[in-house]
Design a protein around this motif. Structure first.
Motif, PDB file in Angstrom:
ATOM      1  N   PHE A 152     -47.957 -14.160 -16.781  1.00  0.00           N
ATOM      2  CA  PHE A 152     -48.295 -14.523 -15.399  1.00  0.00           C
ATOM      3  C   PHE A 152     -47.256 -14.864 -14.428  1.00  0.00           C
ATOM      4  CE2 PHE A 152     -52.231 -14.939 -17.840  1.00  0.00           C
ATOM      5  CZ  PHE A 152     -53.240 -14.621 -17.216  1.00  0.00           C
ATOM      6  N   HIS A 153     -46.110 -13.992 -14.704  1.00  0.00           N
ATOM      7  CA  HIS A 153     -45.203 -14.009 -13.652  1.00  0.00           C
ATOM      8  C   HIS A 153     -45.495 -13.000 -12.525  1.00  0.00           C
ATOM      9  CE1 HIS A 153     -40.708 -13.581 -12.733  1.00  0.00           C
ATOM     10  NE2 HIS A 153     -41.034 -12.417 -12.089  1.00  0.00           N
ATOM     11  N   LYS A 154     -45.116 -13.481 -11.487  1.00  0.00           N
ATOM     12  CA  LYS A 154     -45.874 -12.784 -10.036  1.00  0.00           C
ATOM     13  C   LYS A 154     -44.878 -11.847  -9.291  1.00  0.00           C
ATOM     14  CE  LYS A 154     -48.758 -16.743 -10.587  1.00  0.00           C
ATOM     15  NZ  LYS A 154     -47.904 -17.085 -11.788  1.00  0.00           N
ATOM     16  N   TYR A 155     -45.005 -10.941  -9.186  1.00  0.00           N
ATOM     17  CA  TYR A 155     -43.861  -9.884  -7.900  1.00  0.00           C
ATOM     18  C   TYR A 155     -44.869  -9.851  -6.964  1.00  0.00           C
ATOM     19  CZ  TYR A 155     -40.427  -8.956 -11.568  1.00  0.00           C
ATOM     20  OH  TYR A 155     -39.327  -9.049 -12.306  1.00  0.00           O
ATOM     21  N   LEU A 156     -44.508 -10.327  -5.765  1.00  0.00           N
ATOM     22  CA  LEU A 156     -44.959  -9.952  -4.469  1.00  0.00           C
ATOM     23  C   LEU A 156     -44.299  -8.948  -3.765  1.00  0.00           C
ATOM     24  CD1 LEU A 156     -47.015 -10.351  -2.127  1.00  0.00           C
ATOM     25  CD2 LEU A 156     -45.512 -12.277  -1.064  1.00  0.00           C
ATOM     26  N   ILE A 157     -44.961  -7.627  -3.461  1.00  0.00           N
ATOM     27  CA  ILE A 157     -44.123  -6.823  -3.041  1.00  0.00           C
ATOM     28  C   ILE A 157     -44.850  -6.541  -1.456  1.00  0.00           C
ATOM     29  CG2 ILE A 157     -44.089  -4.061  -3.229  1.00  0.00           C
ATOM     30  CD1 ILE A 157     -42.980  -5.513  -5.806  1.00  0.00           C
ATOM     31  N   GLY A 158     -43.790  -6.180  -0.940  1.00  0.00           N
ATOM     32  CA  GLY A 158     -44.042  -6.346   0.702  1.00  0.00           C
ATOM     33  C   GLY A 158     -44.601  -4.966   1.144  1.00  0.00           C
ATOM     34  N   ARG A 159     -45.081  -4.952   2.273  1.00  0.00           N
ATOM     35  CA  ARG A 159     -45.780  -3.843   2.895  1.00  0.00           C
ATOM     36  C   ARG A 159     -44.561  -2.586   2.956  1.00  0.00           C
ATOM     37  NH1 ARG A 159     -49.973  -4.347   6.275  1.00  0.00           N
ATOM     38  NH2 ARG A 159     -50.665  -6.134   7.044  1.00  0.00           N
ATOM     39  N   ASP A 160     -43.189  -2.871   2.843  1.00  0.00           N
ATOM     40  CA  ASP A 160     -42.485  -1.664   2.644  1.00  0.00           C
ATOM     41  C   ASP A 160     -42.143  -1.178   1.321  1.00  0.00           C
ATOM     42  OD1 ASP A 160     -40.976  -3.946   1.736  1.00  0.00           O
ATOM     43  OD2 ASP A 160     -39.149  -4.052   2.909  1.00  0.00           O
ATOM     44  N   GLY A 161     -42.799  -2.003   0.499  1.00  0.00           N
ATOM     45  CA  GLY A 161     -42.591  -1.383  -0.981  1.00  0.00           C
ATOM     46  C   GLY A 161     -41.481  -2.086  -1.913  1.00  0.00           C
ATOM     47  N   TYR A 162     -40.887  -3.067  -1.283  1.00  0.00           N
ATOM     48  CA  TYR A 162     -39.634  -3.880  -2.135  1.00  0.00           C
ATOM     49  C   TYR A 162     -40.184  -5.250  -2.223  1.00  0.00           C
ATOM     50  CZ  TYR A 162     -37.116   0.242  -0.805  1.00  0.00           C
ATOM     51  OH  TYR A 162     -36.755   1.381  -0.402  1.00  0.00           O
ATOM     52  N   ILE A 163     -39.585  -5.815  -3.161  1.00  0.00           N
ATOM     53  CA  ILE A 163     -39.965  -7.283  -3.690  1.00  0.00           C
ATOM     54  C   ILE A 163     -39.611  -8.091  -2.410  1.00  0.00           C
ATOM     55  CG2 ILE A 163     -39.421  -9.091  -5.132  1.00  0.00           C
ATOM     56  CD1 ILE A 163     -38.656  -6.863  -7.270  1.00  0.00           C
ATOM     57  N   ALA A 164     -40.865  -8.790  -2.014  1.00  0.00           N
ATOM     58  CA  ALA A 164     -40.660  -9.863  -0.973  1.00  0.00           C
ATOM     59  C   ALA A 164     -40.483 -11.316  -1.578  1.00  0.00           C
ATOM     60  CB  ALA A 164     -42.139  -9.724  -0.046  1.00  0.00           C
ATOM     61  N   ASP A 165     -41.069 -11.585  -2.567  1.00  0.00           N
ATOM     62  CA  ASP A 165     -40.804 -12.663  -3.333  1.00  0.00           C
ATOM     63  C   ASP A 165     -41.377 -12.804  -4.916  1.00  0.00           C
ATOM     64  OD1 ASP A 165     -40.506 -15.632  -3.391  1.00  0.00           O
ATOM     65  OD2 ASP A 165     -41.567 -15.889  -1.680  1.00  0.00           O
ATOM     66  N   VAL A 166     -41.155 -13.569  -5.730  1.00  0.00           N
ATOM     67  CA  VAL A 166     -41.223 -13.785  -7.058  1.00  0.00           C
ATOM     68  C   VAL A 166     -41.558 -15.155  -7.503  1.00  0.00           C
ATOM     69  CG1 VAL A 166     -40.283 -13.507  -9.247  1.00  0.00           C
ATOM     70  CG2 VAL A 166     -39.436 -12.115  -7.567  1.00  0.00           C
ATOM     71  N   PHE A 167     -42.539 -15.226  -8.325  1.00  0.00           N
ATOM     72  CA  PHE A 167     -43.106 -16.670  -8.540  1.00  0.00           C
ATOM     73  C   PHE A 167     -43.253 -16.575 -10.199  1.00  0.00           C
ATOM     74  CE2 PHE A 167     -44.709 -15.685  -4.265  1.00  0.00           C
ATOM     75  CZ  PHE A 167     -44.272 -16.734  -3.817  1.00  0.00           C
ATOM     76  N   PRO A 168     -42.510 -17.739 -11.049  1.00  0.00           N
ATOM     77  CA  PRO A 168     -42.739 -17.731 -12.281  1.00  0.00           C
ATOM     78  C   PRO A 168     -44.212 -18.074 -12.764  1.00  0.00           C
ATOM     79  CG  PRO A 168     -41.465 -19.582 -11.279  1.00  0.00           C
ATOM     80  CD  PRO A 168     -41.821 -18.578 -10.250  1.00  0.00           C
ATOM     81  N   SER A 169     -44.283 -18.012 -13.898  1.00  0.00           N
ATOM     82  CA  SER A 169     -45.693 -18.243 -14.489  1.00  0.00           C
ATOM     83  C   SER A 169     -46.234 -19.603 -14.234  1.00  0.00           C
ATOM     84  CB  SER A 169     -45.579 -18.227 -16.086  1.00  0.00           C
ATOM     85  OG  SER A 169     -44.968 -17.084 -16.429  1.00  0.00           O
ATOM     86  N   ALA A 170     -45.389 -20.436 -14.241  1.00  0.00           N
ATOM     87  CA  ALA A 170     -45.805 -22.074 -13.845  1.00  0.00           C
ATOM     88  C   ALA A 170     -46.446 -22.258 -12.625  1.00  0.00           C
ATOM     89  CB  ALA A 170     -44.989 -23.049 -14.143  1.00  0.00           C
ATOM     90  N   VAL A 171     -46.151 -21.279 -11.463  1.00  0.00           N
ATOM     91  CA  VAL A 171     -46.431 -21.616 -10.211  1.00  0.00           C
ATOM     92  C   VAL A 171     -47.957 -20.734 -10.109  1.00  0.00           C
ATOM     93  CG1 VAL A 171     -46.096 -20.766  -7.830  1.00  0.00           C
ATOM     94  CG2 VAL A 171     -44.186 -21.244  -9.221  1.00  0.00           C
ATOM     95  N   ALA A 172     -48.941 -21.640  -9.823  1.00  0.00           N
ATOM     96  CA  ALA A 172     -50.312 -21.064  -9.753  1.00  0.00           C
ATOM     97  C   ALA A 172     -50.433 -20.131  -8.614  1.00  0.00           C
ATOM     98  CB  ALA A 172     -51.147 -22.275  -9.588  1.00  0.00           C
ATOM     99  N   PRO A 173     -51.374 -18.975  -8.947  1.00  0.00           N
ATOM    100  CA  PRO A 173     -51.612 -18.202  -7.843  1.00  0.00           C
ATOM    101  C   PRO A 173     -52.131 -18.762  -6.406  1.00  0.00           C
ATOM    102  CG  PRO A 173     -52.614 -17.498  -9.809  1.00  0.00           C
ATOM    103  CD  PRO A 173     -52.138 -18.698 -10.005  1.00  0.00           C
ATOM    104  N   THR A 174     -52.865 -20.149  -6.596  1.00  0.00           N
ATOM    105  CA  THR A 174     -53.398 -20.615  -5.291  1.00  0.00           C
ATOM    106  C   THR A 174     -52.206 -21.846  -4.796  1.00  0.00           C
ATOM    107  OG1 THR A 174     -54.395 -22.158  -6.951  1.00  0.00           O
ATOM    108  CG2 THR A 174     -55.685 -20.263  -6.037  1.00  0.00           C
ATOM    109  N   ASP A 175     -51.230 -21.521  -5.383  1.00  0.00           N
ATOM    110  CA  ASP A 175     -50.190 -22.474  -4.926  1.00  0.00           C
ATOM    111  C   ASP A 175     -49.875 -22.315  -3.394  1.00  0.00           C
ATOM    112  OD1 ASP A 175     -47.026 -23.261  -4.072  1.00  0.00           O
ATOM    113  OD2 ASP A 175     -47.345 -24.371  -6.206  1.00  0.00           O
ATOM    114  N   THR A 176     -49.565 -23.267  -2.683  1.00  0.00           N
ATOM    115  CA  THR A 176     -49.158 -22.899  -1.328  1.00  0.00           C
ATOM    116  C   THR A 176     -48.073 -22.215  -1.058  1.00  0.00           C
ATOM    117  OG1 THR A 176     -50.055 -25.375  -0.732  1.00  0.00           O
ATOM    118  CG2 THR A 176     -48.491 -24.271   1.008  1.00  0.00           C
TER     119      THR A 176
END
Length: 189
Positions: A152-176
């Motif tokens: 449950f490691h999360k990569y947020l890919i921006g509109r440009d196709g590159y990594i915009a942010d990364v969230f480790p497993s302990a960060v819930a998907p609904t976290d602010t």
């Protein structure tokens, strides 16, 4: 004494060193995430090019993990943001603790039936090491200090196709922090 040609050659060579160094140090790859695809859990391949110009949240998942209930939070994000352009993609992986040992049917049972997932789910993939899926190798090259260390490691890919942010497993998907990053990625043009 340097002549003009030697000075120009030296100047041009120096101009390219920072670009080369930046890429070697984990700077932005010239290839966007949209260049990759995953085999789907069911149906046709999931081609990230189909989502070009839209943000993606790509998450390595596992059915027998303490974080497995995050599927519900991922579905919540999908419900909240998909109309605005976000796509969530689950990538089942058995890399951490052998927590995704199941078959395609067992993975589908957990994701779709137990948690009601309606976003795309890929076939089981390797996400770390030498045999990692090409997307995960690309992400590791781009962000070597932010590779998956668990499910449950999360990569947020921006509109440009590159990594915009990364969230480790302990960060819930609904976290602010996750929702704020998604909202920003959706607002970026």
């Amino acid at each position: 004494m340097m002549n003009r040609r030697t000075m120009l050659t030296a100047a041009l060579a120096g101009a390219f060193v920072p670009t080369t160094r930046a890429l070697a140090d984990g700077g932005m790859s010239r290839i966007p995430a949209h260049a990759y695809s995953f085999p789907a859990l069911a149906g046709d391949d999931i081609r990230l090019a189909a989502f070009a110009g839209k943000p993606l949240l790509i998450v390595n998942t596992a059915s027998l993990c303490g974080y497995t209930p995050q599927y519900a939070g991922l579905q919540e994000l999908w419900n909240e943001f998909r109309e605005r352009g976000l796509t969530v993609i689950a990538v089942p992986s058995n890399d951490f603790g052998g927590q995704e040992p199941g078959s395609t049917n067992e993975i589908s049972e957990t994701a779709h039936h137990q948690y009601g997932v309606t976003f795309p789910v890929t076939a089981k993939s390797v996400v770390t090491g030498a045999k990692a899926h090409p997307f995960y190798k690309w992400a590791a090259d781009a962000r070597p200090r932010e590779v998956p260390k668990w499910n449950f490691h999360k990569y947020l890919i921006g509109r440009d196709g590159y990594i915009a942010d990364v969230f480790p497993s302990a960060v819930a998907p609904t976290d602010t922090r996750v929702k704020t990053a998604i909202a920003k990625a959706l607002a970026d043009s």
